[in-house]
Motif scaffolding. Structure first.
Motif, PDB file in Angstrom:
ATOM      1  N   LYS A 116      62.391  48.536  19.843  1.00 26.24           N
ATOM      2  CA  LYS A 116      62.547  49.128  18.511  1.00 26.24           C
ATOM      3  C   LYS A 116      62.954  47.986  17.588  1.00 26.24           C
ATOM      4  CE  LYS A 116      63.374  53.875  19.804  1.00 26.24           C
ATOM      5  NZ  LYS A 116      64.243  55.064  19.718  1.00 26.24           N
ATOM      6  N   ALA A 117      62.101  47.703  16.590  1.00 25.59           N
ATOM      7  CA  ALA A 117      62.298  46.533  15.728  1.00 25.59           C
ATOM      8  C   ALA A 117      62.798  46.961  14.352  1.00 25.59           C
ATOM      9  CB  ALA A 117      60.991  45.772  15.585  1.00 25.59           C
ATOM     10  N   TYR A 118      63.946  46.412  13.955  1.00 23.39           N
ATOM     11  CA  TYR A 118      64.554  46.745  12.665  1.00 23.39           C
ATOM     12  C   TYR A 118      64.708  45.481  11.824  1.00 23.39           C
ATOM     13  CZ  TYR A 118      65.835  51.019  15.153  1.00 23.39           C
ATOM     14  OH  TYR A 118      65.802  52.180  15.891  1.00 23.39           O
ATOM     15  N   GLY A 119      65.124  45.669  10.563  1.00 24.05           N
ATOM     16  CA  GLY A 119      65.303  44.523   9.663  1.00 24.05           C
ATOM     17  C   GLY A 119      63.974  43.810   9.482  1.00 24.05           C
ATOM     18  N   GLY A 120      63.994  42.498   9.465  1.00 26.41           N
ATOM     19  CA  GLY A 120      62.763  41.712   9.343  1.00 26.41           C
ATOM     20  C   GLY A 120      62.337  41.119  10.665  1.00 26.41           C
ATOM     21  N   SER A 121      62.591  41.818  11.754  1.00 31.21           N
ATOM     22  CA  SER A 121      62.268  41.285  13.080  1.00 31.21           C
ATOM     23  C   SER A 121      60.760  41.153  13.279  1.00 31.21           C
ATOM     24  CB  SER A 121      62.850  42.180  14.174  1.00 31.21           C
ATOM     25  OG  SER A 121      64.250  42.128  14.146  1.00 31.21           O
ATOM     26  N   ILE A 122      60.385  40.198  14.134  1.00 26.30           N
ATOM     27  CA  ILE A 122      58.988  39.966  14.481  1.00 26.30           C
ATOM     28  C   ILE A 122      58.826  40.205  15.982  1.00 26.30           C
ATOM     29  CG2 ILE A 122      57.083  38.323  14.438  1.00 26.30           C
ATOM     30  CD1 ILE A 122      58.096  38.573  11.670  1.00 26.30           C
ATOM     31  N   VAL A 123      57.815  40.991  16.376  1.00 27.05           N
ATOM     32  CA  VAL A 123      57.602  41.307  17.796  1.00 27.05           C
ATOM     33  C   VAL A 123      56.184  40.915  18.196  1.00 27.05           C
ATOM     34  CG1 VAL A 123      57.640  43.100  19.563  1.00 27.05           C
ATOM     35  CG2 VAL A 123      59.169  43.270  17.580  1.00 27.05           C
ATOM     36  N   TYR A 124      56.057  40.208  19.342  1.00 30.99           N
ATOM     37  CA  TYR A 124      54.763  39.931  19.954  1.00 30.99           C
ATOM     38  C   TYR A 124      54.688  40.763  21.223  1.00 30.99           C
ATOM     39  CZ  TYR A 124      54.850  35.918  16.825  1.00 30.99           C
ATOM     40  OH  TYR A 124      54.919  35.118  15.710  1.00 30.99           O
ATOM     41  N   ALA A 125      53.713  41.690  21.321  1.00 27.89           N
ATOM     42  CA  ALA A 125      53.693  42.671  22.406  1.00 27.89           C
ATOM     43  C   ALA A 125      52.453  42.504  23.288  1.00 27.89           C
ATOM     44  CB  ALA A 125      53.723  44.074  21.828  1.00 27.89           C
ATOM     45  N   TRP A 126      52.677  42.489  24.619  1.00 26.72           N
ATOM     46  CA  TRP A 126      51.603  42.416  25.607  1.00 26.72           C
ATOM     47  C   TRP A 126      51.808  43.472  26.699  1.00 26.72           C
ATOM     48  CZ3 TRP A 126      53.729  37.908  23.598  1.00 26.72           C
ATOM     49  CH2 TRP A 126      52.850  36.989  23.036  1.00 26.72           C
ATOM     50  N   ASP A 127      50.805  43.667  27.559  1.00 34.14           N
ATOM     51  CA  ASP A 127      50.927  44.358  28.853  1.00 34.14           C
ATOM     52  C   ASP A 127      51.636  45.698  28.809  1.00 34.14           C
ATOM     53  OD1 ASP A 127      49.910  41.954  29.770  1.00 34.14           O
ATOM     54  OD2 ASP A 127      51.877  41.170  30.273  1.00 34.14           O
ATOM     55  N   ASP A 128      51.054  46.685  28.191  1.00 28.98           N
ATOM     56  CA  ASP A 128      51.600  48.039  28.224  1.00 28.98           C
ATOM     57  C   ASP A 128      52.989  48.166  27.601  1.00 28.98           C
ATOM     58  OD1 ASP A 128      49.373  49.290  29.678  1.00 28.98           O
ATOM     59  OD2 ASP A 128      50.063  48.050  31.346  1.00 28.98           O
ATOM     60  N   SER A 129      53.397  47.219  26.817  1.00 32.06           N
ATOM     61  CA  SER A 129      54.675  47.365  26.114  1.00 32.06           C
ATOM     62  C   SER A 129      54.536  48.401  25.002  1.00 32.06           C
ATOM     63  CB  SER A 129      55.107  46.033  25.496  1.00 32.06           C
ATOM     64  OG  SER A 129      55.384  45.123  26.521  1.00 32.06           O
ATOM     65  N   ILE A 130      55.661  49.014  24.656  1.00 30.71           N
ATOM     66  CA  ILE A 130      55.672  50.024  23.590  1.00 30.71           C
ATOM     67  C   ILE A 130      56.589  49.516  22.487  1.00 30.71           C
ATOM     68  CG2 ILE A 130      56.242  52.408  23.011  1.00 30.71           C
ATOM     69  CD1 ILE A 130      55.848  53.022  26.034  1.00 30.71           C
ATOM     70  N   VAL A 131      56.081  49.449  21.254  1.00 29.92           N
ATOM     71  CA  VAL A 131      56.861  48.906  20.144  1.00 29.92           C
ATOM     72  C   VAL A 131      56.857  49.880  18.970  1.00 29.92           C
ATOM     73  CG1 VAL A 131      57.191  46.971  18.566  1.00 29.92           C
ATOM     74  CG2 VAL A 131      56.204  46.570  20.818  1.00 29.92           C
ATOM     75  N   TYR A 132      58.050  50.151  18.432  1.00 28.33           N
ATOM     76  CA  TYR A 132      58.186  50.943  17.216  1.00 28.33           C
ATOM     77  C   TYR A 132      58.693  50.031  16.110  1.00 28.33           C
ATOM     78  CZ  TYR A 132      57.892  54.793  20.509  1.00 28.33           C
ATOM     79  OH  TYR A 132      57.475  55.648  21.492  1.00 28.33           O
ATOM     80  N   ALA A 133      57.932  49.978  15.003  1.00 27.36           N
ATOM     81  CA  ALA A 133      58.261  49.068  13.905  1.00 27.36           C
ATOM     82  C   ALA A 133      58.970  49.827  12.786  1.00 27.36           C
ATOM     83  CB  ALA A 133      56.981  48.430  13.368  1.00 27.36           C
ATOM     84  N   PHE A 134      60.247  49.486  12.550  1.00 25.50           N
ATOM     85  CA  PHE A 134      61.020  50.086  11.466  1.00 25.50           C
ATOM     86  C   PHE A 134      61.296  49.025  10.390  1.00 25.50           C
ATOM     87  CE2 PHE A 134      62.010  52.455  15.313  1.00 25.50           C
ATOM     88  CZ  PHE A 134      61.955  53.766  14.893  1.00 25.50           C
TER      89      PHE A 134
END
Lengths: 178, 80
Positions: A116-134
């Motif tokens: 779960k990404a908050y603020g100005g975070s940056i996420v690089y997602a691979w391999d069945d990962s689950i990401v929620y962008a807030f």
């Protein structure tokens, strides 16, 4: 519960003990122990241990450990460990890890990890990962990752489809330089 | 002389100049100048000047609420 303060030491901590580690110490933590890491200290956490990492500390967390990362610390997690990251911390999440990224963290998520990404975070997602962008986060999605854009100011880049996915309420427009 | 970052998260302030490579993340403030290469992501604030040098880099212009892409970028946008 006992407490120890160490500086420039290579130690192991077990059981209900708590350690304050300063000055480039290296701590191996086992069995529900707690480490507060400062000044570039390094912690390898196992077996439900808890780590508070400050001031550019480095943590590798295994087996359901929990890490609170502050002050540009670096964290690698495995085996259902959890990270709550702040202040430009750099987090690599593997093997079913969970990450809550606040305040401009940088996250690499692989192997079924959830972010779960908050603020100005940056996420690089691979391999069945689950990401929620807030908030104002940016997510770059590769391979089989699953992404949800939960904020008008978040940006999701889907590398599989070459698409930038925006929230329905997003005010952003696209411009090509030239 | 530009500072070079690769796979790093960094802030740029003042009149500093930075070239960002790999999977770097850059927050550009003040009068800074940033060039975004590879798959880097740059967020532009204040009076910073950010140039998108790569088809896969992303520049977010927070002043004008624009996502700025390279002319050769393959990306399109969708709202969902």
């Amino acid at each position: 519960m006992s407490e120890r303060v160490v500086r420039d030491k290579n130690i192991e901590v077990r059981g209900d003990e708590t350690v304050e580690a300063y000055g480039n110490s290296v701590v191996n933590a086992y069995d529900n122990s707690t480490v507060h890491a400062h000044d570039n200290s390094e912690v390898i956490a196992h077996d439900n241990s808890t780590v508070d990492a400050y001031d550019n500390s480095e943590v590798i967390a295994y087996n359901d450990s929990e890490v609170y990362a502050y002050g540009s610390s670096t964290v690698e997690t495995y085996d259902k460990s959890r990270v709550i990251g702040y202040d430009k911390s750099k987090i690599s999440a593997r093997n079913n890890s969970k990450v809550y990224a606040h305040n401009d963290c940088m996250v690499f998520a692989v192997n079924n990890s959830t972010v779960k990404a908050y603020g100005g975070s940056i996420v690089y997602a691979w391999d069945d990962s689950i990401v929620y962008a807030f908030d104002e986060s940016v997510v770059k999605a590769h391979e089989r990752s699953i992404i949800g854009n939960k904020s008008p100011y978040a940006i999701v880049v889907d590398f599989r489809k070459m698409k930038i996915i925006l929230n329905p309420e997003s005010p952003f427009t696209l411009e090509k330089e030239g | 002389m530009s500072r070079v970052v690769r796979d790093e998260i960094t802030e740029v302030h003042g009149e500093e100049s930075v070239k960002a490579y790999g999977n770097s993340t850059v927050y550009a403030y003040d009068e800074s100048v940033v060039r975004a290469y590879d798959e880097s992501v740059v967020k532009a604030y204040d009076n910073s000047v950010v140039k998108n040098m790569s088809p896969h880099a992303i520049v977010v212009d927070t002043r004008n609420m624009k996502i700025v892409l390279n002319p050769n970028s393959p990306y399109t946008t969708t709202k969902e």
